[in-house]
Every structure is written in structure tokens, then in C-alpha cells.
Write a protein that holds these residues in place. Structure first.
Motif, mmCIF file in Angstrom:
data_model
loop_
_atom_site.group_PDB
_atom_site.id
_atom_site.type_symbol
_atom_site.label_atom_id
_atom_site.label_comp_id
_atom_site.label_asym_id
_atom_site.label_seq_id
_atom_site.Cartn_x
_atom_site.Cartn_y
_atom_site.Cartn_z
ATOM 1 N N GLY A 1 0.823 -1.202 0.000
ATOM 2 C CA GLY A 1 0.000 0.000 0.000
ATOM 3 C C GLY A 1 0.859 1.255 0.000
ATOM 4 N N ASP A 2 0.187 2.392 0.018
ATOM 5 C CA ASP A 2 0.881 3.674 0.003
ATOM 6 C C ASP A 2 1.487 3.962 1.369
ATOM 7 O OD1 ASP A 2 0.090 3.923 -2.595
ATOM 8 O OD2 ASP A 2 -1.464 5.401 -2.211
ATOM 9 N N ALA A 3 2.602 4.681 1.361
ATOM 10 C CA ALA A 3 3.285 5.024 2.610
ATOM 11 C C ALA A 3 3.889 6.415 2.479
ATOM 12 C CB ALA A 3 4.367 4.002 2.931
ATOM 13 N N ARG A 4 4.108 7.009 3.621
ATOM 14 C CA ARG A 4 4.734 8.330 3.705
ATOM 15 C C ARG A 4 5.733 8.278 4.852
ATOM 16 N NH1 ARG A 4 1.844 14.075 3.536
ATOM 17 N NH2 ARG A 4 3.478 15.248 4.569
ATOM 18 N N PHE A 5 6.964 8.730 4.603
ATOM 19 C CA PHE A 5 7.982 8.713 5.640
ATOM 20 C C PHE A 5 8.960 9.856 5.442
ATOM 21 C CE2 PHE A 5 9.559 5.964 2.266
ATOM 22 C CZ PHE A 5 10.881 6.347 2.116
ATOM 23 N N VAL A 6 9.716 10.121 6.477
ATOM 24 C CA VAL A 6 10.734 11.163 6.416
ATOM 25 C C VAL A 6 12.086 10.504 6.226
ATOM 26 C CG1 VAL A 6 11.875 13.041 7.672
ATOM 27 C CG2 VAL A 6 9.395 12.712 7.893
ATOM 28 N N LEU A 7 12.812 10.964 5.213
ATOM 29 C CA LEU A 7 14.196 10.540 5.008
ATOM 30 C C LEU A 7 15.067 11.598 5.676
ATOM 31 C CD1 LEU A 7 16.062 8.476 3.474
ATOM 32 C CD2 LEU A 7 16.289 10.282 1.761
ATOM 33 N N HIS A 8 15.757 11.212 6.753
ATOM 34 C CA HIS A 8 16.550 12.175 7.521
ATOM 35 C C HIS A 8 17.854 12.564 6.841
ATOM 36 C CE1 HIS A 8 14.172 12.814 11.043
ATOM 37 N NE2 HIS A 8 13.995 11.524 11.213
ATOM 38 N N ALA A 9 18.523 11.606 6.206
ATOM 39 C CA ALA A 9 19.830 11.882 5.603
ATOM 40 C C ALA A 9 20.050 10.939 4.427
ATOM 41 C CB ALA A 9 20.937 11.685 6.643
ATOM 42 N N GLU A 10 20.911 11.345 3.509
ATOM 43 C CA GLU A 10 21.224 10.502 2.363
ATOM 44 C C GLU A 10 21.799 9.157 2.800
ATOM 45 O OE1 GLU A 10 22.115 13.748 2.459
ATOM 46 O OE2 GLU A 10 21.152 14.641 0.713
ATOM 47 N N GLU A 11 22.454 9.134 3.962
ATOM 48 C CA GLU A 11 23.037 7.885 4.475
ATOM 49 C C GLU A 11 21.966 6.853 4.830
ATOM 50 O OE1 GLU A 11 23.890 10.959 5.990
ATOM 51 O OE2 GLU A 11 25.561 11.167 4.596
ATOM 52 N N ASP A 12 20.702 7.277 4.895
ATOM 53 C CA ASP A 12 19.619 6.343 5.181
ATOM 54 C C ASP A 12 19.218 5.541 3.945
ATOM 55 O OD1 ASP A 12 19.551 7.091 7.837
ATOM 56 O OD2 ASP A 12 18.006 8.615 7.526
ATOM 57 N N ILE A 13 19.882 5.815 2.826
ATOM 58 C CA ILE A 13 19.700 5.012 1.614
ATOM 59 C C ILE A 13 20.982 4.211 1.433
ATOM 60 C CG2 ILE A 13 19.308 5.016 -0.866
ATOM 61 C CD1 ILE A 13 18.024 7.754 -0.573
ATOM 62 N N ARG A 14 20.856 2.891 1.458
ATOM 63 C CA ARG A 14 22.037 2.024 1.332
ATOM 64 C C ARG A 14 21.906 1.139 0.101
ATOM 65 N NH1 ARG A 14 20.320 1.275 6.709
ATOM 66 N NH2 ARG A 14 21.490 2.617 8.100
ATOM 67 N N ARG A 15 22.986 1.047 -0.635
ATOM 68 C CA ARG A 15 23.016 0.114 -1.767
ATOM 69 C C ARG A 15 23.209 -1.292 -1.230
ATOM 70 N NH1 ARG A 15 23.126 2.023 -6.832
ATOM 71 N NH2 ARG A 15 23.644 4.206 -7.107
ATOM 72 N N VAL A 16 22.426 -2.210 -1.765
ATOM 73 C CA VAL A 16 22.541 -3.619 -1.397
ATOM 74 C C VAL A 16 22.662 -4.375 -2.706
ATOM 75 C CG1 VAL A 16 21.466 -5.563 -0.205
ATOM 76 C CG2 VAL A 16 21.015 -3.234 0.573
#
Length: 162
Positions: free
Chosen positions: A112-127
Motif C-alpha cells: 500500500g501507500d506510505a509516507r515517511f521522512v528521510l533524515h539523511a542521504e546515508e539512510d539510503i544504502r546500496r545492497v
């Protein structure tokens, strides 16, 4: 190219007790109550490398591949993983509030749809090569299994943060 032979899966059983806890029954009959299945590679290879860990934290058995197990055992483990793991998969980015952090992301997921806050670019990790793991402000982890499978607009939005 012939596939590597898998190590044979030792005989064991898993069942639920009256309280819903998993019980590991070894081939010789020893019972371990409250065991936990753990994926070695939950994002990159979720059905490979599974450990059954006892309540004391020690590994009881290693399973090379989930699909090597009998159907009912596979089903029980998949059910347990579904109860414990909540990692919605992002299918499309609808909107981001700003291209700097913190920013509010509105996404469409497999749950379903979601809404969230991304605090910093470091919260995105390549896997791996194409996958991402994104951690929202409430600690919920969102996955992108394959960046190339996203629509062009979603890819462009994510790339602005990478």
C-alpha cells in the motif's frame, strides 16, 4: 555448467507449541523451544543461507536453500519470516518534498501507500548492484529490489539522493 551440489539437509522437524513458539526437534529427538529462523542474506538471497537459532543464541542447524526442504517445513518457515519481517518494497515514488534532507517521501509499495521522512542521504544504502534499502524516520525499512525496474520518474527522484 553444472550447478554445485548442495549439502544434504539433516533430518529435523519444526512445529509450533501451544503458545505459538517455534520448536526445533533434532533427528535424535532433542527439543528446543523458542527457536528463531535467521536469513543470512535477507535482501540479496532471501531463500539461501538460513540458520535456525536456539533461544540461547546458538545455531542449531544451517540450511543452504529453503527450497531444499519439504513443502510443509518451507511453508512454516515462510510463515515465520512473514510474521517477523516487515520490509515493504517500493514500487513507485509518488513525490518527495525537497531534494535536500530531511525530506518527506510519498511512495507506493507492495503493501500500500506510505509516507515517511528521510533524515539523511546515508539512510539510503546500496545492497548489491541494483537493490536499495531505505530507512524511514520511524525505523521502517523499505526495499527497492531492482532500481532498473522502477519507472523513469521514480529512478530520477532516487538518483537525486544517491
Amino acid at each position: 555448467m553444472t550447478p554445485m551440489p548442495l549439502s544434504p539437509v539433516p533430518a529435523f522437524e519444526l512445529e509450533r507449541d501451544a503458545f505459538g513458539r517455534l520448536v526445533f526437534v533434532a533427528a535424535h529427538g532433542e527439543r528446543h523451544i523458542g527457536v528463531v529462523p535467521v536469513r543470512a542474506f535477507p535482501i540479496a538471497a532471501p531463500d539461501e543461507g538460513i540458520s535456525i537459532v536456539g533461544a540461547d543464541g546458538h545455531e542449531l542447524i544451517w540450511i543452504d536453500r529453503l527450497d531444499a526442504l519439504p513443502g510443509p517445513l518451507q511453508a512454516l518457515l515462510r510463515e515465520e519470516f512473514a510474521q517477523r519481517e516487515f520490509v515493504p518494497e517500493i514500487r513507485r515514488l509518488k513525490q518527495v518534498s525537497t531534494f535536500s534532507t530531511p525530506s518527506i517521501w510519498e511512495v507506493e509499495t507492495d503493501r500500500g501507500d506510505a509516507r515517511f521522512v528521510l533524515h539523511a542521504e546515508e539512510d539510503i544504502r546500496r545492497v548489491g548492484r541494483f537493490a536499495l534499502l531505505i530507512v524511514g524516520s520511524q525505523g521502517v525499512q523499505f526495499s527497492v529490489r531492482d532500481m532498473s525496474a522502477l519507472d523513469r520518474g521514480s529512478r530520477r527522484l532516487i538518483e537525486r539522493f544517491l
